[in-house]
Structure formats: C-alpha cells, structure tokens
Design a protein around this motif. Structure first.
Motif, PDB file in Angstrom:
ATOM      1  N   GLY A  12       0.818  -1.206   0.000  1.00 11.89           N
ATOM      2  CA  GLY A  12       0.000   0.000   0.000  1.00 11.89           C
ATOM      3  C   GLY A  12       0.851   1.255   0.000  1.00 11.89           C
ATOM      4  N   ILE A  13       1.910   1.264   0.823  1.00 15.29           N
ATOM      5  CA  ILE A  13       2.818   2.418   0.843  1.00 15.29           C
ATOM      6  C   ILE A  13       3.513   2.565  -0.501  1.00 15.29           C
ATOM      7  N   ALA A  14       3.996   1.436  -1.060  1.00 22.47           N
ATOM      8  CA  ALA A  14       4.672   1.484  -2.354  1.00 22.47           C
ATOM      9  C   ALA A  14       3.739   2.028  -3.432  1.00 22.47           C
ATOM     10  N   GLY A  15       2.471   1.636  -3.383  1.00 27.19           N
ATOM     11  CA  GLY A  15       1.517   2.120  -4.365  1.00 27.19           C
ATOM     12  C   GLY A  15       1.284   3.614  -4.262  1.00 27.19           C
ATOM     13  N   ILE A  16       1.196   4.124  -3.034  1.00 28.83           N
ATOM     14  CA  ILE A  16       1.015   5.572  -2.856  1.00 28.83           C
ATOM     15  C   ILE A  16       2.245   6.328  -3.348  1.00 28.83           C
ATOM     16  N   LEU A  17       3.439   5.814  -3.054  1.00 27.60           N
ATOM     17  CA  LEU A  17       4.659   6.465  -3.530  1.00 27.60           C
ATOM     18  C   LEU A  17       4.684   6.520  -5.050  1.00 27.60           C
ATOM     19  N   ALA A  18       4.150   5.470  -5.692  1.00 30.56           N
ATOM     20  CA  ALA A  18       4.155   5.440  -7.156  1.00 30.56           C
ATOM     21  C   ALA A  18       3.294   6.543  -7.754  1.00 30.56           C
ATOM     22  N   THR A  19       2.287   7.012  -7.020  1.00 33.37           N
ATOM     23  CA  THR A  19       1.409   8.053  -7.561  1.00 33.37           C
ATOM     24  C   THR A  19       2.135   9.382  -7.761  1.00 33.37           C
ATOM     25  N   PHE A  20       3.283   9.554  -7.114  1.00 36.16           N
ATOM     26  CA  PHE A  20       4.013  10.816  -7.280  1.00 36.16           C
ATOM     27  C   PHE A  20       4.836  10.834  -8.571  1.00 36.16           C
ATOM     28  N   ASP A  21       5.008   9.660  -9.196  1.00 39.04           N
ATOM     29  CA  ASP A  21       5.649   9.570 -10.514  1.00 39.04           C
ATOM     30  C   ASP A  21       6.982  10.316 -10.548  1.00 39.04           C
ATOM     31  N   THR A  22       7.864   9.971  -9.615  1.00 37.36           N
ATOM     32  CA  THR A  22       9.174  10.610  -9.547  1.00 37.36           C
ATOM     33  C   THR A  22      10.194   9.602  -9.049  1.00 37.36           C
ATOM     34  N   GLU A  23      11.460   9.973  -9.129  1.00 34.91           N
ATOM     35  CA  GLU A  23      12.522   9.091  -8.653  1.00 34.91           C
ATOM     36  C   GLU A  23      12.460   8.974  -7.125  1.00 34.91           C
ATOM     37  N   LEU A  24      12.691   7.769  -6.622  1.00 33.53           N
ATOM     38  CA  LEU A  24      12.681   7.497  -5.188  1.00 33.53           C
ATOM     39  C   LEU A  24      14.038   6.968  -4.759  1.00 33.53           C
ATOM     40  N   SER A  25      14.447   7.300  -3.540  1.00 35.88           N
ATOM     41  CA  SER A  25      15.686   6.777  -2.966  1.00 35.88           C
ATOM     42  C   SER A  25      15.552   6.767  -1.455  1.00 35.88           C
TER      43      SER A  25
ATOM     44  N   LEU B 265      14.804   4.471   0.708  1.00 44.12           N
ATOM     45  CA  LEU B 265      13.585   3.854   1.221  1.00 44.12           C
ATOM     46  C   LEU B 265      13.889   3.044   2.475  1.00 44.12           C
ATOM     47  N   HIS B 266      13.038   3.185   3.471  1.00 44.72           N
ATOM     48  CA  HIS B 266      13.159   2.438   4.728  1.00 44.72           C
ATOM     49  C   HIS B 266      11.754   2.092   5.204  1.00 44.72           C
ATOM     50  N   PRO B 267      11.599   0.968   5.851  1.00 45.57           N
ATOM     51  CA  PRO B 267      12.563  -0.086   6.167  1.00 45.57           C
ATOM     52  C   PRO B 267      12.738  -1.047   4.995  1.00 45.57           C
ATOM     53  N   PRO B 268      13.521  -2.105   5.173  1.00 39.32           N
ATOM     54  CA  PRO B 268      13.727  -3.066   4.077  1.00 39.32           C
ATOM     55  C   PRO B 268      12.426  -3.668   3.544  1.00 39.32           C
ATOM     56  N   GLU B 269      11.420  -3.825   4.412  1.00 36.57           N
ATOM     57  CA  GLU B 269      10.142  -4.394   3.954  1.00 36.57           C
ATOM     58  C   GLU B 269       9.507  -3.536   2.856  1.00 36.57           C
ATOM     59  N   LEU B 270       9.700  -2.217   2.936  1.00 37.00           N
ATOM     60  CA  LEU B 270       9.157  -1.341   1.911  1.00 37.00           C
ATOM     61  C   LEU B 270       9.913  -1.524   0.595  1.00 37.00           C
ATOM     62  N   VAL B 271      11.235  -1.675   0.673  1.00 36.23           N
ATOM     63  CA  VAL B 271      12.038  -1.912  -0.528  1.00 36.23           C
ATOM     64  C   VAL B 271      11.601  -3.204  -1.205  1.00 36.23           C
ATOM     65  N   HIS B 272      11.425  -4.269  -0.396  1.00 28.59           N
ATOM     66  CA  HIS B 272      10.992  -5.550  -0.960  1.00 28.59           C
ATOM     67  C   HIS B 272       9.622  -5.420  -1.619  1.00 28.59           C
ATOM     68  N   ALA B 273       8.716  -4.657  -1.008  1.00 27.83           N
ATOM     69  CA  ALA B 273       7.386  -4.479  -1.584  1.00 27.83           C
ATOM     70  C   ALA B 273       7.463  -3.769  -2.931  1.00 27.83           C
ATOM     71  N   CYS B 274       8.337  -2.768  -3.047  1.00 23.33           N
ATOM     72  CA  CYS B 274       8.503  -2.064  -4.326  1.00 23.33           C
ATOM     73  C   CYS B 274       9.019  -3.022  -5.404  1.00 23.33           C
ATOM     74  N   HIS B 275       9.977  -3.874  -5.043  1.00 26.30           N
ATOM     75  CA  HIS B 275      10.512  -4.837  -6.003  1.00 26.30           C
ATOM     76  C   HIS B 275       9.432  -5.825  -6.447  1.00 26.30           C
ATOM     77  N   ARG B 276       8.614  -6.279  -5.511  1.00 28.83           N
ATOM     78  CA  ARG B 276       7.554  -7.208  -5.860  1.00 28.83           C
ATOM     79  C   ARG B 276       6.565  -6.567  -6.837  1.00 28.83           C
ATOM     80  N   LEU B 277       6.221  -5.286  -6.581  1.00 25.16           N
ATOM     81  CA  LEU B 277       5.283  -4.616  -7.474  1.00 25.16           C
ATOM     82  C   LEU B 277       5.888  -4.401  -8.861  1.00 25.16           C
ATOM     83  N   VAL B 278       7.165  -4.068  -8.919  1.00 26.92           N
ATOM     84  CA  VAL B 278       7.819  -3.903 -10.218  1.00 26.92           C
ATOM     85  C   VAL B 278       7.763  -5.206 -11.001  1.00 26.92           C
TER      86      VAL B 278
END
Length: 301
Positions: free
Chosen positions: A258-271, A273-286
């Motif tokens: 859910g957090i990864a999805g909201i971040l995607a709505t900003f349509d910009t570069e991200l760096s 990211l914390h914690p690791p669970e959020l990074v893993h979620a972004c990779h799964r969505l990609v």
C-alpha cells in the motif's frame, strides 16, 4: 400538564394528543413538521461542526448543509450564534481521507472564538498522543503567542492559519496539537501570506502533521519539492524539507505494498527507502507490473 401549557406548546407547533378515560390527559405526539428546538453551547458547537464538515464525507450535501446552517443561525440567541460563528471555516477536499484523531471541543471553541474576535492566543505544542511535554523533556517547546486568522479543514484534520509573534512568520498549526490559552489582547488583520488560503495550507509542509497509526510505516526521499508533495500526500503523513528540489515523505498504510503504491502516484525518482520491507514491496510490485501484457504490443519508449 395544564391547559395553558398545552396551548403554548400547540402554538409552537408541538402536536398534543388528548387522551380520554380515567387515565387520560395530554400526550406529546409526533408531528409532520419540526418544532422549535433549543440547543446548549456544546450542541450548537456540534451542529456547526457537523453541518460544515458533512459535505466532505457525503456528496450532494453542500447546498442543503449551508441552508440548514443559515436557518439555525437566524433563530439562535446571540450567545449560541456567536459559538457557531466562531467556527466559520474553509473546507478543502483531499483524495486521501484517512482517519484523523479526535479533537478536543474545548480547544476548538477557544481557537474559533479567538479567530472571530481577533484575540491573541498563547499556545503550547502537544505530543501526538495529546499529552503536554514538561520543561526539560526533549520535545518541550516554550509557549508562543500567535494571531489566529483562519480555520481550515483538510483531509479530515483541523488547521489554523496564524501569524506567530514569537517567530515573526506565518504558520499552519494542527489544532489537535495545540494547547491554546485565550487572552483579551486584540490584533489587527494582516495581509494574508497567500490570496488562496487553501493553497497555503496544502503546500505548507511543516504544518504539525504526524504519522497516523497504521500497521506499516515507511519513508522515502522524493525528487520533488516539499510544497508539491505536501499538497498531495495522504492525511496523517509527514513531509520533511531537504532542499528546494527534494523532500522526505513518511507515511503509513495497511500493507507495505500500500505504501509502495502511494509512492508510485508521485511519478518521480525514489531513494533512501526504509525499512527493508518497503524496498521488498517495491521490487515485488515492479516484478508484478512488469509481467502485465500490453494489449497493443510493446509500449513506446
């Protein structure tokens, strides 16, 4: 009930039924029209808040709520009318209407009255849980004197646009994070910091927001200015200014995806990211989104 009282109630359009027999008498019945009502101070406050905030939670009520508020305003005695007028506010729409913490009616009344009468307030900052830090606590801040100018409701949260006499600048305060003390010191109206108060509140990143309680909370650095992210971030998120082109967003959701999805709505570069669970979620969505077949073939670069 005496005949005179019965006659008085009937003149006021209260339906009175006559009951015959040994146990007869008079009974207040249900009618087709709304009889005159009486409200105390707290009830008037509740009505003013409900009628002004209802259109943000249910479509199609704007005109009806405004007419109802005007009708009640006309029949209120001066003291209750003043209570309702003290809570004249600007209501803004937000696409992320996440739940907000309850607000103390006494604090809201104090702030609204000070706005109406243009009286300086002495304010102390509260912790997110509503407690007051003591001197010596790491999060303790000295009391400030402010000129309260306008109340704004946005993303189900109450904000106060005020001029801070201590810091000598305009501020946006979360009312539920303030412990206000009234004064009788009058102030004159100042030129507002923005002709559009809605834009001023939405684009102010340091408005006292704190992360809402969610199962998952994460942060990310966005390649966007803080005032842009603040305007579109969910209610209950925190935007931290880093420089003119970057900010850090802290937000919560029901899941890391859910957090990864909201971040995607900003349509910009991200760096960052914390914690690791959020990074893993972004990779799964990609990975998941990358497997979606395009109905018209490969998309153009």
């Amino acid at each position: 009930m005496s005949r005179s009282n019965t006659a008085t109630l009937r003149r006021l359009d209260y339906p009175i039924a006559t009951i015959h027999g040994p146990d007869g008498g008079y009974r207040l019945g249900a009618g087709k029209t709304l009889p005159p009502l009486q409200f105390d101070h707290d009830q008037a406050l509740a009505i003013a808040v409900a009628l002004q905030t209802a259109p943000s939670t249910m479509f199609g009520l704007g005109d009806d709520a405004a007419r109802a508020l005007a009708t009640l305003h006309r029949v209120m005695p001066p003291t209750l009318r003043a209570a309702m007028e003290s809570l004249r506010l600007t209501r803004l729409q937000n696409y992320w209407e996440f739940p907000a913490p309850p607000i103390d009616p006494a604090a809201l009344t104090t702030v609204g009255t000070a706005v109406r009468h243009r009286h300086v307030l002495v304010t102390e900052m509260l912790r997110p849980d509503g407690t007051r830090p003591e001197p010596g606590d790491p999060d303790f801040l000295p009391a400030h004197r402010i000129e309260p100018h306008h109340l704004v409701v946005w993303a189900a949260r109450w904000y106060l646009v005020a001029y801070d006499l201590t810091d000598r600048r305009w501020r946006v305060h979360r009312v539920d994070r303030l412990h206000p003390r009234p004064t009788t010191q009058h102030f004159s109206a100042r030129a507002l910091p923005d002709d559009n108060l809605a834009h001023f509140v939405m684009s102010t990143h340091d408005r006292g927001d704190t992360p809402a309680a969610w199962p998952c909370t994460g942060t990310a650095r966005l390649n966007l200015p803080a005032h842009v992210v603040a305007q579109w971030a969910p209610g209950g998120s925190v935007v931290e200014y880093l420089d003119t082109e970057h900010c850090r967003l802290t937000l919560g959701a029901w899941s890391w995806a859910g957090i990864a999805g909201i971040l995607a709505t900003f349509d910009t570069e991200l760096s960052e990211l914390h914690p690791p669970e959020l990074v893993h979620a972004c990779h799964r969505l990609v990975h998941r989104w990358g497997g979606i077949a395009h109905p018209l073939g490969p998309s153009p670069e």
